[in-house]
Write a protein that holds these residues in place. Structure first.
Motif: not given
Length: 450
Positions: A153-167
């Motif tokens: 579940s943690e990985r799914i959430k991280a992938l969903q917010s990945y573009p914003e977190v990466k920026w």
């Protein structure tokens, strides 16, 4: 700087009979290594490599270790993750307490498909907002991050917010890199200031110690003691100033601290070695030419005057297991000198001796040094004459002995005067009466009278 040497690797490969070509595990921690090299050529079969608590600024020269499964480079000066693409079997990577601020450099670990555990605790990047989400979303093969299991579940959430977190991570990286650039400039400036200050201090000392100095020099021994005290005070002040000065925790400050400690250690070793080299001057012969008795090694000894052999014997109780090469014997006509590990033992002799005829030996039982010194003045001893009365008595005793030996003495033995016991009668047979079974005696055949 100290790098990985073949001698170091062989010493740390004792468990493998010092063979490095077939080495699978090696520990090079706390070796003050500042550059990582040669291991990918010497130890191709390495599976476990420990390099923690060194001064390594960059991961390099490990890309050819195809079998490497665990790499520990914690407590070093590493600032970015790189050059690990060739480690195809890498499963665990420990980068604890380094200076990694370029979090985006973890993208180079995508090639390590077998990587399951990653440790980044204690790095500046862990303070970035969205740090864990970025790592979890970037490295899909990871199972554990900083000893914490990554759930699905943690990985799914991280992938969903990945573009914003990466920026966000990119912005924080840029700010950190600017800060690091300023820290490097500040460290460089301080280093130049310290070098200039040291040069100034050296020039001041040289000017003070020069022979053209107008100041009058005091007594030599007193001056040396005063200089030693001043040097100690200066060193204490320098240490206090260095350790009390607030300094940011950076790779440069860590390296500077290490070099400062190493410099102090070497200075102490040099002072210790110089003191060992300095030989203490002992007064063995006075200015008037008088020879003194000296026993610096504090050894027991005995001096014997052998009148029968007309010689003097010195028994010096040197240490039993002391190597004879550490002894130096010098026999002079009026005295003897023995150097025991450089420490003099000197003794004035009661009479003049012959140095050329003297001999020195070690006792095989006690290990003592026995020096035999013949006297220079020879003494002729007369033989003792035997008196006539003694000779006469000896002759009489010899005559008596010859007379006794001439007479033959016989022993008389009369058999009638001696009675010998009869051995046959010692044990008598007992008649059996009423004992045992009744024996039937055969009847005697009687012939009838016709």
């Amino acid at each position: 700087f100290l790098s990985v040497t073949e001698d170091l690797v062989r010493r740390r490969a004792e468990h493998n009979n010092c063979e490095i070509f077939s080495l699978e595990e090696i520990s090079l921690h706390q070796q003050e290594i500042e550059k990582l090299e040669h291991l990918d050529k010497w130890c191709r079969d390495l599976k476990i490599l420990y390099l923690q608590n060194n001064l390594i600024p960059k991961i390099e020269n490990v890309g050819k270790l195809k079998k490497l499964e665990y790499l520990n480079v914690a407590l070093n000066n590493i600032e970015r993750i790189e050059n690990l693409e060739g480690c195809e079997e890498l499963k665990k990577l420990d980068l604890t307490a380094n200076f990694i601020g370029e979090l985006s450099s973890i993208e180079s670990l995508k090639c390590n498909v077998h990587l399951k555990e990653l440790f980044l605790v204690g790095n500046p990047c862990t303070e970035f907002e969205g740090y864990r989400q970025f790592v979890v979303a970037t490295l899909h093969q990871l199972k554990y991050l900083d000893s914490k299991e990554i759930e699905r579940s943690e990985r799914i959430k991280a992938l969903q917010s990945y573009p914003e977190v990466k920026w966000k991570i990119r912005e924080q990286e840029q700010a950190y890199l600017l800060k690091r650039a300023r820290e490097k400039e500040e460290a460089q400036r301080k280093m130049q200031e310290r070098k200039a200050e040291k040069l100034k201090q050296m020039d001041t000392k040289l000017g003070f110690d020069s022979p053209d100095s107008p100041q009058e020099k005091p007594n030599h021994t007193e001056g040396d003691g005063e200089q030693e005290r001043c040097r100690t005070v200066e060193n204490d002040d320098e240490d206090r100033k260095f350790w009390e000065e607030p300094t940011p925790y950076t790779p440069e400050s860590r390296l500077e601290t290490h070099r400062y400690i190493e410099e102090k250690r070497r200075a102490k070793e040099n002072i210790r070695e110089s003191k060992k080299r300095e030989k203490t001057s002992w007064t063995l012969i006075t200015a008037e030419g008088k020879v003194l008795n000296v026993n610096v090694p504090k050894l027991h000894f005995s001096l014997k005057d052998d009148e029968e052999s007309n010689q003097i014997i010195l028994d010096l109780a040197v240490y039993r297991h002391l190597d004879t090469s550490l002894l130096d014997v010098d026999v002079q006509p009026t005295y003897i000198r023995v150097l025991v590990k450089g420490k003099p033992f000197q003794l004035v002799l009661p009479e003049e001796v012959k140095p050329d005829s003297s001999s020195a030996k070690r006792s095989q039982t006690t290990g003592h040094l026995v020096v035999t010194m013949p006297k220079a003045k020879e003494v002729i001893l007369a033989k003792q004459k035997v008196s006539a009365s003694v000779k006469h008595s000896d002759c009489n005793s010899q005559q008596k002995n010859t007379r006794r030996s001439g007479q033959i003495e016989k022993l008389e033995v009369d058999p009638s005067k001696y009675s010998f016991p009869d051995v046959t009668k010692i044990i008598q047979e007992k008649e059996r009466t009423g004992q045992g079974p009744i024996k039937l005696q055969p009847q005697k055949a009687t012939e009838a009278k016709k």
